[in-house]
Motif scaffolding. Structure first.
Motif, PDB file in Angstrom:
ATOM      1  N   TRP A  96     -29.352  10.509  32.934  1.00 23.85           N
ATOM      2  CA  TRP A  96     -29.919  11.355  33.574  1.00 23.85           C
ATOM      3  C   TRP A  96     -28.735  12.497  34.077  1.00 23.85           C
ATOM      4  O   TRP A  96     -29.090  13.622  34.019  1.00 23.85           O
ATOM      5  CB  TRP A  96     -30.652  10.857  35.005  1.00 23.85           C
ATOM      6  N   SER A 150     -27.788  15.274  31.367  1.00 26.16           N
ATOM      7  CA  SER A 150     -28.589  16.410  30.971  1.00 26.16           C
ATOM      8  C   SER A 150     -28.452  17.610  31.975  1.00 26.16           C
ATOM      9  O   SER A 150     -29.051  18.724  31.505  1.00 26.16           O
ATOM     10  CB  SER A 150     -30.099  15.745  31.322  1.00 26.16           C
ATOM     11  N   TYR A 187     -42.307  19.311  35.868  1.00 25.85           N
ATOM     12  CA  TYR A 187     -42.622  19.232  34.466  1.00 25.85           C
ATOM     13  C   TYR A 187     -43.674  19.827  33.731  1.00 25.85           C
ATOM     14  O   TYR A 187     -43.650  20.292  32.743  1.00 25.85           O
ATOM     15  CB  TYR A 187     -42.742  17.568  34.129  1.00 25.85           C
ATOM     16  N   ASN A 227     -32.200  16.941  25.729  1.00 24.98           N
ATOM     17  CA  ASN A 227     -32.217  16.627  27.123  1.00 24.98           C
ATOM     18  C   ASN A 227     -33.416  15.685  27.182  1.00 24.98           C
ATOM     19  O   ASN A 227     -33.380  14.777  28.086  1.00 24.98           O
ATOM     20  CB  ASN A 227     -32.371  17.780  27.684  1.00 24.98           C
ATOM     21  N   ILE A 228     -34.370  15.613  26.681  1.00 21.55           N
ATOM     22  CA  ILE A 228     -35.578  15.074  26.727  1.00 21.55           C
ATOM     23  C   ILE A 228     -35.451  13.510  26.556  1.00 21.55           C
ATOM     24  O   ILE A 228     -35.661  12.655  27.201  1.00 21.55           O
ATOM     25  CB  ILE A 228     -36.902  15.680  26.159  1.00 21.55           C
ATOM     26  N   ASP A 242     -33.380  12.099  28.829  1.00 27.67           N
ATOM     27  CA  ASP A 242     -34.523  11.731  30.298  1.00 27.67           C
ATOM     28  C   ASP A 242     -35.228  10.507  30.029  1.00 27.67           C
ATOM     29  O   ASP A 242     -35.167   9.848  31.013  1.00 27.67           O
ATOM     30  CB  ASP A 242     -35.148  12.966  30.393  1.00 27.67           C
ATOM     31  N   LEU A 243     -35.561  10.254  28.922  1.00 27.28           N
ATOM     32  CA  LEU A 243     -36.588   8.894  28.508  1.00 27.28           C
ATOM     33  C   LEU A 243     -35.606   8.079  28.733  1.00 27.28           C
ATOM     34  O   LEU A 243     -36.026   6.812  29.052  1.00 27.28           O
ATOM     35  CB  LEU A 243     -36.922   9.289  27.108  1.00 27.28           C
ATOM     36  N   SER A 295     -41.471  10.456  34.702  1.00 24.01           N
ATOM     37  CA  SER A 295     -40.564  10.925  33.732  1.00 24.01           C
ATOM     38  C   SER A 295     -40.790  10.453  32.166  1.00 24.01           C
ATOM     39  O   SER A 295     -41.000  11.408  31.148  1.00 24.01           O
ATOM     40  CB  SER A 295     -38.967  10.432  34.151  1.00 24.01           C
ATOM     41  N   ASP A 348     -41.978  12.839  29.270  1.00 19.58           N
ATOM     42  CA  ASP A 348     -41.217  12.835  28.174  1.00 19.58           C
ATOM     43  C   ASP A 348     -41.750  12.533  26.747  1.00 19.58           C
ATOM     44  O   ASP A 348     -41.551  13.136  25.694  1.00 19.58           O
ATOM     45  CB  ASP A 348     -39.839  11.921  28.077  1.00 19.58           C
ATOM     46  N   ILE A 393     -41.943  14.855  23.381  1.00 25.01           N
ATOM     47  CA  ILE A 393     -41.693  14.207  22.012  1.00 25.01           C
ATOM     48  C   ILE A 393     -42.681  14.357  21.040  1.00 25.01           C
ATOM     49  O   ILE A 393     -42.607  14.931  19.923  1.00 25.01           O
ATOM     50  CB  ILE A 393     -41.239  12.652  22.411  1.00 25.01           C
ATOM     51  N   ASN A 430     -33.269  18.476  33.036  1.00 25.97           N
ATOM     52  CA  ASN A 430     -34.100  17.071  33.241  1.00 25.97           C
ATOM     53  C   ASN A 430     -33.371  16.320  34.115  1.00 25.97           C
ATOM     54  O   ASN A 430     -32.206  16.180  34.302  1.00 25.97           O
ATOM     55  CB  ASN A 430     -34.610  16.405  31.992  1.00 25.97           C
TER      56      ASN A 430
END
Length: 277
Positions: A24, A27, A167, A187-188, A191-192, A228, A232, A236, A276
């Motif tokens: 996290w 990012s 988001y 970044n996603i 975050d995931l 989150s 995410d 995706i 994120n």
């Protein structure tokens, strides 16, 4: 206060927590570095940054209070039982401090770098003002009977609400443009990874203690992870399946409907990838 039953699970718990912290935290840096190199914040979503600062500030208040305050911990044990473990880990506090610091640096960059005609929307100012007004009112309510655990749960609720709000604009924008061109999927993915690790940390604690109290004892951390991960996954799917290969022309005109979404949600940028965490 309960102790760990399994040394191995304790190690896994710590490893997952710090992995979430790293995922996290990383990012935040691409946007800060980009702003510094360009000496400009044109294209950066000012509303997102403002909402994010409130989100992380309220989360820091919750984490630090429950982790360090013996009075609040006593209220937690009185409510959930002295056989339970505090559901906030050191990595939660460290992440919150880091997130507030990096978001504040980004706001400082907005103040000193070229920003063109961009400004913070009245909608986001209103949302943030209402959030802090609620927090202030709840503080004075809690002050009379020292209901500190209840008070920090309000801060936890605010951070979850801000997480949901921040988001939505990007997801809507991708849908309207039918493209994720210019959107940082890296970044996603970070975050995931952080969201899954954060949730996994709580699962490990529950397995070791043979109790799921920590889940509703810190519902904010649970919802932070789930919200989150939920968004995410949407990003995706948009990037790799729905709009894979679709490119958006910079000369594309913005529809009236998109203008309304930008005004009422938080006016995301078509050019800059969101932060994120």
């Amino acid at each position: 206060m309960a102790s760990w039953n399994s040394f191995e699970l304790e190690v896994v718990y710590e490893a997952l927590g710090w992995f979430a912290f790293v995922s996290w935290s990383i990012s935040f840096y691409p946007q800060v570095i980009l702003n510094f190199r360009r000496r400009s914040v044109v294209g950066l979503n000012f509303d997102f940054v403002l909402l994010n600062l409130t989100k992380h500030s309220t989360y820091l208040i919750y984490n630090a209070s429950l982790y360090f305050s013996s009075a609040i911990q006593k209220q937690y044990f009185d409510k959930y039982g002295y056989g339970q473990m505090i559901p906030v880990a050191a990595n939660d506090v460290a992440f919150s401090i880091h997130a507030v610091l990096l978001t504040a640096i980004t706001l400082f960059q907005i103040a000193i770098y070229e920003r063109g005609s961009q400004k913070v929307s009245k909608v986001s100012i209103g949302i943030v003002s209402v959030a802090w007004l609620i927090a202030a009112v709840c503080f004075f309510i809690a002050l009379s009977n020292h209901s500190w655990l209840w008070l920090i749960s309000i801060f936890n609720t605010i951070q979850v609400t801000m997480t949901v709000i921040k988001y939505i604009p990007q997801a809507v924008m991708n849908f309207l443009r039918k493209s994720t061109d210019g959107f940082s999927i890296g970044n996603i993915l970070l975050d995931l990874s952080g969201g899954v690790a954060n949730y996994g940390q709580m699962v490990v604690q529950s397995i070791d203690q043979n109790s799921w109290v920590n889940f509703y004892g810190n519902i904010g951390k649970v919802l932070l992870s789930l919200v989150s991960v939920f968004f995410d996954i949407i990003f995706i799917i948009q990037h790799y399946i729905l709009y894979a290969g679709n490119k958006s022309s910079k000369s594309d005109t913005t529809t009236e409907h998109e203008d309304q979404i930008r005004e009422h949600l938080v006016r995301p940028s078509d050019q800059s990838p969101p932060e994120n965490a």
